[in-house]
Design an enzyme around this catalytic site. Structure first.
Site, PDB file in Angstrom:
ATOM      1  N   HIS A   1       3.551  -0.250  -2.601  1.00 18.11           N
ATOM      2  CA  HIS A   1       3.903  -1.676  -2.602  1.00 18.11           C
ATOM      3  C   HIS A   1       5.415  -1.968  -2.591  1.00 18.11           C
ATOM      4  O   HIS A   1       5.888  -2.859  -3.308  1.00 18.11           O
ATOM      5  CB  HIS A   1       3.262  -2.375  -3.804  1.00 18.11           C
ATOM      6  CG  HIS A   1       1.755  -2.417  -3.752  1.00 18.11           C
ATOM      7  ND1 HIS A   1       1.045  -2.470  -2.580  1.00 18.11           N
ATOM      8  CD2 HIS A   1       0.822  -2.429  -4.756  1.00 18.11           C
ATOM      9  CE1 HIS A   1      -0.250  -2.516  -2.846  1.00 18.11           C
ATOM     10  NE2 HIS A   1      -0.421  -2.480  -4.154  1.00 18.11           N
TER      11      HIS A   1
ATOM     12  N   GLN B   1      -7.781  -3.995   2.367  1.00 17.92           N
ATOM     13  CA  GLN B   1      -7.919  -3.090   1.229  1.00 17.92           C
ATOM     14  C   GLN B   1      -8.791  -3.798   0.200  1.00 17.92           C
ATOM     15  O   GLN B   1      -8.418  -4.853  -0.323  1.00 17.92           O
ATOM     16  CB  GLN B   1      -6.537  -2.775   0.627  1.00 17.92           C
ATOM     17  CG  GLN B   1      -6.554  -1.798  -0.542  1.00 17.92           C
ATOM     18  CD  GLN B   1      -6.575  -0.328  -0.122  1.00 17.92           C
ATOM     19  OE1 GLN B   1      -6.296   0.001   1.032  1.00 17.92           O
ATOM     20  NE2 GLN B   1      -6.911   0.550  -1.050  1.00 17.92           N
TER      21      GLN B   1
ATOM     22  N   ASP C   1     -11.447   1.244  -3.868  1.00 17.27           N
ATOM     23  CA  ASP C   1     -10.013   1.110  -3.557  1.00 17.27           C
ATOM     24  C   ASP C   1      -9.885   1.660  -2.138  1.00 17.27           C
ATOM     25  O   ASP C   1      -9.242   2.674  -1.897  1.00 17.27           O
ATOM     26  CB  ASP C   1      -9.169   1.890  -4.571  1.00 17.27           C
ATOM     27  CG  ASP C   1      -7.721   1.419  -4.601  1.00 17.27           C
ATOM     28  OD1 ASP C   1      -7.339   0.620  -3.722  1.00 17.27           O
ATOM     29  OD2 ASP C   1      -6.974   1.860  -5.500  1.00 17.27           O
TER      30      ASP C   1
ATOM     31  N   HIS D   1      -1.505 -10.171  -2.851  1.00 19.73           N
ATOM     32  CA  HIS D   1      -2.227  -9.304  -3.790  1.00 19.73           C
ATOM     33  C   HIS D   1      -2.947 -10.125  -4.874  1.00 19.73           C
ATOM     34  O   HIS D   1      -2.898  -9.786  -6.064  1.00 19.73           O
ATOM     35  CB  HIS D   1      -1.235  -8.312  -4.414  1.00 19.73           C
ATOM     36  CG  HIS D   1      -1.853  -7.016  -4.836  1.00 19.73           C
ATOM     37  ND1 HIS D   1      -2.810  -6.937  -5.808  1.00 19.73           N
ATOM     38  CD2 HIS D   1      -1.651  -5.748  -4.405  1.00 19.73           C
ATOM     39  CE1 HIS D   1      -3.156  -5.668  -5.971  1.00 19.73           C
ATOM     40  NE2 HIS D   1      -2.474  -4.918  -5.126  1.00 19.73           N
ATOM     41  N   SER D   2      -3.625 -11.210  -4.463  1.00 17.50           N
ATOM     42  CA  SER D   2      -4.374 -12.005  -5.450  1.00 17.50           C
ATOM     43  C   SER D   2      -5.598 -11.249  -5.944  1.00 17.50           C
ATOM     44  O   SER D   2      -6.266 -10.554  -5.177  1.00 17.50           O
ATOM     45  CB  SER D   2      -4.820 -13.330  -4.829  1.00 17.50           C
ATOM     46  OG  SER D   2      -3.719 -14.202  -4.716  1.00 17.50           O
ATOM     47  N   TYR D   3      -5.870 -11.414  -7.241  1.00 17.67           N
ATOM     48  CA  TYR D   3      -7.064 -10.846  -7.867  1.00 17.67           C
ATOM     49  C   TYR D   3      -8.045 -11.998  -8.077  1.00 17.67           C
ATOM     50  O   TYR D   3      -7.743 -12.933  -8.822  1.00 17.67           O
ATOM     51  CB  TYR D   3      -6.732 -10.276  -9.245  1.00 17.67           C
ATOM     52  CG  TYR D   3      -5.994  -8.959  -9.270  1.00 17.67           C
ATOM     53  CD1 TYR D   3      -4.658  -8.864  -8.875  1.00 17.67           C
ATOM     54  CD2 TYR D   3      -6.631  -7.805  -9.737  1.00 17.67           C
ATOM     55  CE1 TYR D   3      -3.982  -7.659  -8.941  1.00 17.67           C
ATOM     56  CE2 TYR D   3      -5.952  -6.597  -9.817  1.00 17.67           C
ATOM     57  CZ  TYR D   3      -4.626  -6.529  -9.408  1.00 17.67           C
ATOM     58  OH  TYR D   3      -3.964  -5.334  -9.496  1.00 17.67           O
TER      59      TYR D   3
ATOM     60  N   ASN E   1       0.840  -1.196   0.000  1.00 13.06           N
ATOM     61  CA  ASN E   1       0.000   0.000   0.000  1.00 13.06           C
ATOM     62  C   ASN E   1       0.889   1.267   0.000  1.00 13.06           C
ATOM     63  O   ASN E   1       2.071   1.175  -0.272  1.00 13.06           O
ATOM     64  CB  ASN E   1      -0.993  -0.010   1.158  1.00 13.06           C
ATOM     65  CG  ASN E   1      -2.342   0.559   0.743  1.00 13.06           C
ATOM     66  OD1 ASN E   1      -2.395   1.630   0.149  1.00 13.06           O
ATOM     67  ND2 ASN E   1      -3.400  -0.157   1.025  1.00 13.06           N
ATOM     68  N   ARG E   2       0.304   2.406   0.320  1.00 15.62           N
ATOM     69  CA  ARG E   2       1.002   3.667   0.062  1.00 15.62           C
ATOM     70  C   ARG E   2       1.693   4.266   1.291  1.00 15.62           C
ATOM     71  O   ARG E   2       1.198   4.141   2.408  1.00 15.62           O
ATOM     72  CB  ARG E   2       0.002   4.689  -0.495  1.00 15.62           C
ATOM     73  CG  ARG E   2      -0.464   4.294  -1.881  1.00 15.62           C
ATOM     74  CD  ARG E   2      -1.543   5.204  -2.437  1.00 15.62           C
ATOM     75  NE  ARG E   2      -1.852   4.787  -3.804  1.00 15.62           N
ATOM     76  CZ  ARG E   2      -2.630   3.739  -4.109  1.00 15.62           C
ATOM     77  NH1 ARG E   2      -3.200   3.036  -3.146  1.00 15.62           N
ATOM     78  NH2 ARG E   2      -2.833   3.418  -5.369  1.00 15.62           N
TER      79      ARG E   2
ATOM     80  N   GLU F   1      -7.001  -7.340   0.242  1.00 20.17           N
ATOM     81  CA  GLU F   1      -5.640  -7.406   0.787  1.00 20.17           C
ATOM     82  C   GLU F   1      -5.679  -7.146   2.289  1.00 20.17           C
ATOM     83  O   GLU F   1      -5.925  -6.025   2.717  1.00 20.17           O
ATOM     84  CB  GLU F   1      -4.770  -6.348   0.098  1.00 20.17           C
ATOM     85  CG  GLU F   1      -4.788  -6.408  -1.407  1.00 20.17           C
ATOM     86  CD  GLU F   1      -4.453  -5.064  -2.050  1.00 20.17           C
ATOM     87  OE1 GLU F   1      -3.482  -4.408  -1.636  1.00 20.17           O
ATOM     88  OE2 GLU F   1      -5.186  -4.650  -2.967  1.00 20.17           O
TER      89      GLU F   1
HETATM   90  C1  GLA Z   1      -3.580  -1.719  -4.575  1.00 22.63           C
HETATM   91  C2  GLA Z   1      -3.856  -0.274  -4.578  1.00 22.63           C
HETATM   92  C3  GLA Z   1      -4.462   0.116  -5.881  1.00 22.63           C
HETATM   93  C4  GLA Z   1      -3.596  -0.306  -7.036  1.00 22.63           C
HETATM   94  C5  GLA Z   1      -3.334  -1.794  -6.951  1.00 22.63           C
HETATM   95  C6  GLA Z   1      -2.334  -2.244  -7.989  1.00 22.63           C
HETATM   96  O1  GLA Z   1      -4.692  -2.455  -4.370  1.00 22.63           O
HETATM   97  O2  GLA Z   1      -4.667   0.133  -3.514  1.00 22.63           O
HETATM   98  O3  GLA Z   1      -4.665   1.502  -5.924  1.00 22.63           O
HETATM   99  O4  GLA Z   1      -2.391   0.385  -6.997  1.00 22.63           O
HETATM  100  O5  GLA Z   1      -2.822  -2.125  -5.697  1.00 22.63           O
HETATM  101  O6  GLA Z   1      -2.661  -1.841  -9.270  1.00 22.63           O
END
Ligand code: GLA
Length: 374
Positions: A130, A313, A276, A206-208, A104-105, A340
Site C-alpha cells: 500500500h 481484492q 484475501d 480501502h473502505s471496510y 497492494n503488494r 478494493e
Molecule cells: C489489503 C491486503 C491485506 C491487508 C489489508 C490491510 O487488503 O490485501 O492483506 O494488508 O490490506 O490490513
C-alpha cells in the site's frame, strides 16, 4: 411605488438565489490536525434519499457512509475513527483511505523500470504494501474543492507526490473525485493521475464495509456475489505466482451468491488467513461493469461495486483485532470486508498482468461506483 421597489426586490431575489446555491456546495469543516500540525478538513455530502458520505483530506479518506435499510433506518456502514488521532493510530488498517502510489503488494519492494532498479520500503515482510510507510497516499494531507450541481455533489481531492517520495520515480499528480448522486444512493470515485517520469501506479479505496452498521460483530452473515470466473493464486507471502486459476469448485467461487462465513474457514490455515484474494473481474477492463454485490440479509442493505479496473481484492478483515473505532465501538476479526477495485498485485513484476506503468503524457484513470439499495 412598484417602480422603486422592483430593483430592490430583484436584488433580494438574486442574493437569495446566490446564497442558496452557495449553501448547497459542501463546506470544509475542520477535522483537527495531524501530529505534525497540518490542518485536516472534512466534507459532508448528502442527498434526499437518506445517504450521507463524509470524506477527509488526510489520505483522501472516506470516513462515513450512512445509508438507509429496508425500514428507512440509517446506519454508517464503513469502519473508521472519530478524529485524526484515531486515523494516525496503530489501529488504523487503511480504513477508508486512498491507497497508493501502488496499492497492494510489490514483491520484496523491488522493481526495475527503464534499466533502473528501485527499492521501496518493506512494510509487510518481506514485501512492500500500500505505497509505503510515512508518505504513502493514505497518510498525506490532500487539498480539496467541493462542488454542487443539479444531479450531484462532491469533492475533488488533489495531491502532488514529489519525485522519489516513498522511493517511487516521477512527480505524480493525483486527483480523486468523490461524487454523491442526488438521484440515487450512488457514490462514484474517479481517479486521475499524470507523471513526468515512467512510474508504477495502482490506486484504490480501502473502505471496510459492514452493511449492518460499523461496529456489528461480524460480516460473515453477509451474502456476496463476485462477477469473477478467475483469480490470481499467491505464494506464502501473498505475491501472485503469475498464473490464473478458475474459481470453480473452490471456496472463492462466489459466481452465485454465498454467505461469506459458509466457507471462509477453509482458508484459516492458508497464507491469506481467510479471504484475501485478487479476483479477475469478468468482462472487458476499461469498461464499467459490476464486480461485486454484497448484501446484509437482516437489514436488506445491498452494495453493488462496479469498476473499469481489471481486478478486485476481496479481503475479509482477517487482521481486524478488536481495535476501538467510531463511538468507541470494537472492530473484531472479520467484522467488515474490503472490495478494493484495482490492478492485480505485484503487476510491476508480472509480465502476464496488465501493465501498471504510467508514462509521461499518458493518463491513469480509474472509475469505481458504489451503489446502495435496500
Ligand atoms: C489489503 C491486503 C491485506 C491487508 C489489508 C490491510 O487488503 O490485501 O492483506 O494488508 O490490506 O490490513
Amino acid at each position: 411605488m412598484l417602480k422603486f421597489m422592483l430593483p430592490s426586490l430583484l436584488i433580494v431575489c438574486f442574493t437569495l438565489q446566490a446564497s442558496l446555491t452557495q449553501a448547497a456546495v459542501p463546506q470544509a469543516d475542520s477535522f483537527g490536525k495531524t501530529k505534525n500540525g497540518t490542518p485536516v478538513d472534512i466534507f459532508t455530502l448528502q442527498n434526499d434519499h437518506g445517504m450521507k458520505v463524509r470524506v477527509m483530506t488526510r489520505g483522501a479518506t472516506i470516513t462515513n457512509i450512512h445509508v438507509p435499510d429496508k425500514d428507512g433506518t440509517v446506519a454508517d456502514v464503513v469502519l473508521g475513527f472519530d478524529d485524526v488521532e484515531g486515523y494516525e493510530s496503530e489501529g488504523n488498517q487503511y480504513f477508508g483511505c486512498t491507497a497508493g502510489r501502488v496499492a497492494n503488494r510489490i514483491a520484496e519492494g523491488k522493481f526495475t523500470l527503464n534499466n533502473r532498479t528501485y527499492q521501496l520500503a518493506i512494510n509487510n515482510e518481506p514485501n512492500h504494501l500500500h505505497g509505503g510507510v510515512e508518505r504513502s497516499l493514505d497518510k498525506v494531507v490532500w487539498s480539496a474543492k467541493a462542488f454542487d450541481s443539479k444531479e450531484d455533489q462532491g469533492v475533488v481531492m488533489h495531491y502532488v507526490s514529489p519525485h522519489g517520495e516513498e522511493g517511487y520515480p516521477g512527480t505524480l499528480s493525483c486527483t480523486v473525485k468523490f461524487t454523491l448522486s442526488k438521484i440515487s444512493n450512488e457514490l462514484e470515485i474517479d481517479y486521475l493521475a499524470t507523471t513526468d517520469q515512467a512510474t508504477p501506479i495502482n490506486l484504490t479505496n480501502h473502505s471496510y464495509f459492514n452493511l449492518a452498521g460499523e461496529g456489528s460483530e461480524t460480516v460473515l452473515d453477509h451474502e456476496l456475489t463476485l462477477h469473477c470466473d478467475n483469480y490470481t493464486p499467491v505464494d506464502e507471502t501473498l505475491i501472485p505466482t503469475g498464473k490464473f486459476a478458475e474459481v470453480k469448485e473452490t471456496p472463492i467461487d462466489f459466481r452465485t451468491p454465498h454467505i461469506i462465513g459458509e466457507r471462509v474457514k477453509k482458508y484459516d490455515d492458508a497464507a491469506t488467513i481467510g479471504y484475501d484474494h485478487n479476483l479477475v473481474i469478468n468482462g472487458e477492463a476499461g469498461k464499467l461493469r459490476p464486480a461485486a454485490i454484497l448484501k446484509d440479509p437482516s437489514s436488506g442493505r445491498t452494495l453493488t461495486v462496479s469498476t473499469d479496473q481489471p481486478g478486485v481484492q476481496f479481503y475479509s478483515g482477517n487482521f481486524l483485532e478488536g481495535q476501538k473505532g467510531k463511538g468507541g465501538k470494537a472492530y473484531p476479526h472479520r467484522s467488515a470486508i474490503c472490495l478494493e477495485t484495482q490492478f492485480f498485485p505485484d503487476s510491476i513484476n508480472q509480465p502476464n498482468f496488465p501493465s501498471t506503468v504510467l508514462e509521461p503524457g499518458n493518463k491513469y484513470t480509474h472509475q469505481c461506483v458504489l451503489s446502495f439499495a435496500n
